[in-house]
Design a protein around this motif. Structure first.
Motif, PDB file in Angstrom:
ATOM      1  N   LYS A  49       0.838  -1.213   0.000  1.00  0.00           N
ATOM      2  CA  LYS A  49       0.000   0.000   0.000  1.00  0.00           C
ATOM      3  C   LYS A  49       0.867   1.255   0.000  1.00  0.00           C
ATOM      4  O   LYS A  49       0.535   2.263  -0.630  1.00  0.00           O
ATOM      5  CB  LYS A  49      -0.907   0.010   1.236  1.00  0.00           C
ATOM      6  N   THR A  50       1.963   1.176   0.760  1.00  0.00           N
ATOM      7  CA  THR A  50       2.859   2.335   0.847  1.00  0.00           C
ATOM      8  C   THR A  50       3.506   2.623  -0.496  1.00  0.00           C
ATOM      9  O   THR A  50       3.535   3.770  -0.961  1.00  0.00           O
ATOM     10  CB  THR A  50       3.969   2.077   1.899  1.00  0.00           C
ATOM     11  N   LEU A  51       4.029   1.559  -1.115  1.00  0.00           N
ATOM     12  CA  LEU A  51       4.790   1.761  -2.352  1.00  0.00           C
ATOM     13  C   LEU A  51       3.912   2.179  -3.531  1.00  0.00           C
ATOM     14  O   LEU A  51       4.401   2.825  -4.458  1.00  0.00           O
ATOM     15  CB  LEU A  51       5.584   0.486  -2.698  1.00  0.00           C
ATOM     16  N   ASN A  54       0.413   7.080  -4.249  1.00  0.00           N
ATOM     17  CA  ASN A  54       0.875   8.239  -5.033  1.00  0.00           C
ATOM     18  C   ASN A  54       1.293   9.397  -4.151  1.00  0.00           C
ATOM     19  O   ASN A  54       2.226  10.127  -4.464  1.00  0.00           O
ATOM     20  CB  ASN A  54      -0.240   8.715  -5.971  1.00  0.00           C
ATOM     21  N   ASN A  55       0.569   9.556  -3.030  1.00  0.00           N
ATOM     22  CA  ASN A  55       0.866  10.691  -2.142  1.00  0.00           C
ATOM     23  C   ASN A  55       2.285  10.628  -1.597  1.00  0.00           C
ATOM     24  O   ASN A  55       2.920  11.658  -1.379  1.00  0.00           O
ATOM     25  CB  ASN A  55      -0.130  10.727  -0.977  1.00  0.00           C
ATOM     26  N   LEU A  56       2.774   9.394  -1.349  1.00  0.00           N
ATOM     27  CA  LEU A  56       4.135   9.250  -0.829  1.00  0.00           C
ATOM     28  C   LEU A  56       5.144   9.762  -1.852  1.00  0.00           C
ATOM     29  O   LEU A  56       6.025  10.570  -1.531  1.00  0.00           O
ATOM     30  CB  LEU A  56       4.437   7.788  -0.491  1.00  0.00           C
ATOM     31  N   TRP A  57       5.010   9.301  -3.097  1.00  0.00           N
ATOM     32  CA  TRP A  57       5.970   9.700  -4.131  1.00  0.00           C
ATOM     33  C   TRP A  57       5.842  11.178  -4.439  1.00  0.00           C
ATOM     34  O   TRP A  57       6.834  11.854  -4.726  1.00  0.00           O
ATOM     35  CB  TRP A  57       5.800   8.829  -5.383  1.00  0.00           C
ATOM     36  N   GLN A  58       4.601  11.675  -4.336  1.00  0.00           N
ATOM     37  CA  GLN A  58       4.378  13.105  -4.530  1.00  0.00           C
ATOM     38  C   GLN A  58       5.100  13.891  -3.419  1.00  0.00           C
ATOM     39  O   GLN A  58       5.725  14.921  -3.668  1.00  0.00           O
ATOM     40  CB  GLN A  58       2.879  13.385  -4.464  1.00  0.00           C
ATOM     41  N   VAL A 259      10.960   3.710   7.530  1.00  0.00           N
ATOM     42  CA  VAL A 259      12.024   2.745   7.219  1.00  0.00           C
ATOM     43  C   VAL A 259      12.603   3.043   5.832  1.00  0.00           C
ATOM     44  O   VAL A 259      13.828   3.103   5.654  1.00  0.00           O
ATOM     45  CB  VAL A 259      11.487   1.295   7.271  1.00  0.00           C
ATOM     46  N   LEU A 260      11.705   3.264   4.891  1.00  0.00           N
ATOM     47  CA  LEU A 260      12.132   3.531   3.511  1.00  0.00           C
ATOM     48  C   LEU A 260      13.028   4.763   3.445  1.00  0.00           C
ATOM     49  O   LEU A 260      14.112   4.729   2.852  1.00  0.00           O
ATOM     50  CB  LEU A 260      10.882   3.734   2.650  1.00  0.00           C
ATOM     51  N   TYR A 261      12.582   5.828   4.080  1.00  0.00           N
ATOM     52  CA  TYR A 261      13.334   7.087   4.066  1.00  0.00           C
ATOM     53  C   TYR A 261      14.667   6.924   4.815  1.00  0.00           C
ATOM     54  O   TYR A 261      15.706   7.419   4.373  1.00  0.00           O
ATOM     55  CB  TYR A 261      12.494   8.204   4.687  1.00  0.00           C
ATOM     56  N   GLY A 262      14.614   6.203   5.934  1.00  0.00           N
ATOM     57  CA  GLY A 262      15.827   5.939   6.713  1.00  0.00           C
ATOM     58  C   GLY A 262      16.857   5.186   5.885  1.00  0.00           C
ATOM     59  O   GLY A 262      18.041   5.535   5.880  1.00  0.00           O
ATOM     60  N   LEU A 263      16.389   4.160   5.165  1.00  0.00           N
ATOM     61  CA  LEU A 263      17.315   3.377   4.323  1.00  0.00           C
ATOM     62  C   LEU A 263      17.910   4.231   3.207  1.00  0.00           C
ATOM     63  O   LEU A 263      19.097   4.127   2.911  1.00  0.00           O
ATOM     64  CB  LEU A 263      16.593   2.151   3.734  1.00  0.00           C
ATOM     65  N   LEU A 264      17.078   5.092   2.620  1.00  0.00           N
ATOM     66  CA  LEU A 264      17.578   5.995   1.565  1.00  0.00           C
ATOM     67  C   LEU A 264      18.698   6.882   2.101  1.00  0.00           C
ATOM     68  O   LEU A 264      19.731   7.069   1.453  1.00  0.00           O
ATOM     69  CB  LEU A 264      16.434   6.873   1.037  1.00  0.00           C
ATOM     70  N   LEU A 265      18.491   7.405   3.317  1.00  0.00           N
ATOM     71  CA  LEU A 265      19.500   8.283   3.918  1.00  0.00           C
ATOM     72  C   LEU A 265      20.776   7.517   4.243  1.00  0.00           C
ATOM     73  O   LEU A 265      21.880   8.026   4.049  1.00  0.00           O
ATOM     74  CB  LEU A 265      18.946   8.942   5.192  1.00  0.00           C
ATOM     75  N   ILE A 266      20.620   6.292   4.737  1.00  0.00           N
ATOM     76  CA  ILE A 266      21.789   5.475   5.074  1.00  0.00           C
ATOM     77  C   ILE A 266      22.614   5.195   3.808  1.00  0.00           C
ATOM     78  O   ILE A 266      23.833   5.350   3.805  1.00  0.00           O
ATOM     79  CB  ILE A 266      21.353   4.165   5.768  1.00  0.00           C
ATOM     80  N   ILE A 267      21.937   4.843   2.717  1.00  0.00           N
ATOM     81  CA  ILE A 267      22.642   4.588   1.452  1.00  0.00           C
ATOM     82  C   ILE A 267      23.364   5.858   0.988  1.00  0.00           C
ATOM     83  O   ILE A 267      24.525   5.827   0.574  1.00  0.00           O
ATOM     84  CB  ILE A 267      21.652   4.084   0.369  1.00  0.00           C
ATOM     85  N   LEU A 268      22.673   6.989   1.127  1.00  0.00           N
ATOM     86  CA  LEU A 268      23.257   8.264   0.713  1.00  0.00           C
ATOM     87  C   LEU A 268      24.524   8.571   1.514  1.00  0.00           C
ATOM     88  O   LEU A 268      25.552   8.956   0.943  1.00  0.00           O
ATOM     89  CB  LEU A 268      22.235   9.388   0.905  1.00  0.00           C
ATOM     90  N   ILE A 269      24.463   8.378   2.823  1.00  0.00           N
ATOM     91  CA  ILE A 269      25.611   8.692   3.688  1.00  0.00           C
ATOM     92  C   ILE A 269      26.789   7.768   3.378  1.00  0.00           C
ATOM     93  O   ILE A 269      27.934   8.215   3.303  1.00  0.00           O
ATOM     94  CB  ILE A 269      25.207   8.589   5.180  1.00  0.00           C
TER      95      ILE A 269
END
Lengths: 277, 254
Positions: A49-51, A54-58, A259-269
């Protein structure tokens, strides 16, 4: 000495790594349905449902848009100020003054922008007094608007002085004066010195800081909370609103986003620190 | 002439927020289209700081939290960063320090709130301080890692060679040399704690009313005069720290 070392490093792990791991762990379990009041066993439905939401990606797109526009304008202004008026920030009262905006927290800057840009704010009053505005209705919507003008304005007000200080320090630490003198001796024009020496060196040396600042803007909470619109929300506001809504079914999705946003930040760092070495 | 003009514009842009907030903090009855409030009075300041003890308590509470956090973090991160800087796994440790530093505090708070509630720490000053430690301690370490270098390591060994003990190494050599970095760390972590809103609100569940929360409360109540006043109070300690930094620290250590 080894005991002190062990104590310090353990304390560091307990306060820095463990809370983050526990936070992401709890959020992951909740999003998978392993915990929480309404969850009934492990499921990927919340993630699905999260993925497909549309509102999330927006929201992520909107956060990137706000951060991108802010960075472009703030970096441009700061580079212009340092290249054209660099000495102003090294001595005299302006060298102190440029630090003053850093003493205002996001909450206060958001409140100030509201008082300045709102339909009944200071700008509209001034416009009315000088005869530019005859009816309040004609004043443009700059706050709580879809394009995030108020949010971008506030972030620019906060980021530009910071970048000016950063670039001014780099300008002197990297001995740019010597490079410029050398380039001029070799016949470089003023525009070549600016575009091929000063700006590339400043941007390259500050790359990691600029990326971190981009992430800070993307993740900002107080400013979009005060100045953002209800229909388009930045990622932090979007996540917290989902968590605190009356609809309890939204909570697992909010944790999935965390979790998704956290993982994105971890990969970025990991990439950023790997690149900077 | 151009420099003079630039300085004037820059000064106006920088000082405008302070001017607007100060004017509003003394104002009442600011109806459109007046540029200035109809009435100027000390009543807002008198009411909030003397009659209503709420705001005074928030100032005291915020100062207590921020000073305690920054002092503790400065002390801890000074020692921890040394071990990290000279560790074989320096990069890995630093990576761990960067994660909570970039993670949005409000989302971190939302995810750890469960543990705080279960342990009964939510809604308490101690709980908020512990949560703030999660973001300030790694930041302190990031600040100090640039301080520890090979030269200091050699100096430490030289002191040991000359017969100095650990206590003497720290009190006579390392701490005096670290004064600048210690002050920068103290100031920076003070500011993070002082400005913190989202994490404090969620972990404090509205019971730990710091000054930043008060500003938000007044804004939500549409009381712009009280919000401006609280904003001025919020900006005062950082301005004082900046002045101290520029007047004493910057001159002495650079």
């Amino acid at each position: 000495m080894n005991i002190i070392r062990l104590f310090n490093l353990t304390l560091f792990l307990l306060t820095a790594a463990v809370p983050l791991a526990l936070a992401l762990g709890y959020a992951l379990l909740y999003s998978l349905g392993a915990t929480g009041v309404l969850n009934e066993g492990i499921t990927l439905v919340n993630w699905y449902k999260t993925l497909i939401n549309n509102n999330l990606w927006q929201s992520i797109g909107y956060s990137i848009y706000i951060a991108f526009i802010t960075m472009i304008i703030a970096i441009g202004l700061a580079l212009w100020a340092v290249v054209r008026h660099g000495n102003v920030f090294r001595s005299g009262y302006t060298a102190f003054l440029i630090y003053l905006p850093l003493t205002l927290p996001a909450t206060v800057m958001g409140f100030y922008s509201f008082q300045l840009l709102a339909k009944s704010g200071l700008l509209s009053r001034l416009a009315f007094q000088v005869g530019l505005l005859h009816d309040l209705a004609y004043f443009p919507i700059l706050i709580n608007d879809l394009w995030g003008v108020g949010i971008i304005f506030t972030h620019i007000c906060m980021a530009t002085p910071f970048f000016i200080i950063l670039f001014t320090n780099l300008y002197h630490n990297e001995n740019l004066k010597d490079f410029i003198a050398l380039a001029q001796t070799l016949g470089a024009k003023a525009s070549q010195v600016t575009w091929q020496i000063i700006i590339p060196v400043l941007l390259q040396k500050s790359f990691a800081t600029l990326v971190l600042y981009f992430v800070f803007i993307m993740s900002s909470y107080e400013i979009p909370l005060l100045l953002g619109s209800q229909s388009r929300q930045m990622i932090s506001v979007f996540t917290i609103e989902k968590l605190q809504r009356f609809n309890l079914q939204d909570i697992p999705q909010a944790y999935a986003i965390s979790v998704l946003y956290g993982l994105l930040l971890i990969i970025l760092i990991i990439n950023l620190l790997g690149r900077s070495k | 002439m151009r420099k003079y003009f630039f300085n004037i514009i820059l000064s106006i842009l920088i000082l405008l927020p302070f001017l607007v907030l100060t004017v509003l903090s003394f104002g009442r009855n600011w109806t459109h289209p007046s540029v200035l409030p109809a009435t100027f009075t000390f009543d807002n300041w008198r009411t909030l700081l003397l009659t209503q003890s709420d705001l005074s308590q928030s100032v005291a509470l915020s100062l207590f939290i921020s000073i305690s956090i920054s002092a503790l973090v400065t002390l801890l991160s000074f020692f921890t960063s040394k071990f990290i800087s000279f560790s074989r796994w320096r990069r890995r440790w630093l990576l761990i320090a960067y994660f909570p530093y970039v993670f949005p505090p409000v989302i971190l708070a939302a995810c750890v709130q469960y543990y705080f509630l279960r342990l009964g720490w939510a809604g308490s000053t101690g709980g908020v301080m512990l949560a703030q430690l999660f973001i300030t301690y790694p930041f302190g370490i990031i600040i100090f890692t640039s301080f520890w270098n090979e030269r200091l390591h050699n100096m430490e060994q030289l002191v040991a060679t000359l017969g100095g003990n650990t206590w003497q190494t720290y009190t006579r050599v390392l701490l005096p040399m670290a004064k600048g970095a210690l002050l920068v760390c103290f100031f920076q972590t003070f500011l993070i704690s002082w400005f913190e809103y989202g994490l404090t609100r969620l972990i404090g569940v509205g019971k730990v009313q710091t000054l930043t929360l008060k500003v938000f409360q007044y804004v939500n109540e549409a009381n712009i005069f009280y919000a401006a006043l609280a904003s001025i109070l919020l900006a005062m300690p950082p301005i004082l720290l900046l002045w101290i930094n520029k007047k004493f620290v910057f001159v002495k250590f650079n």
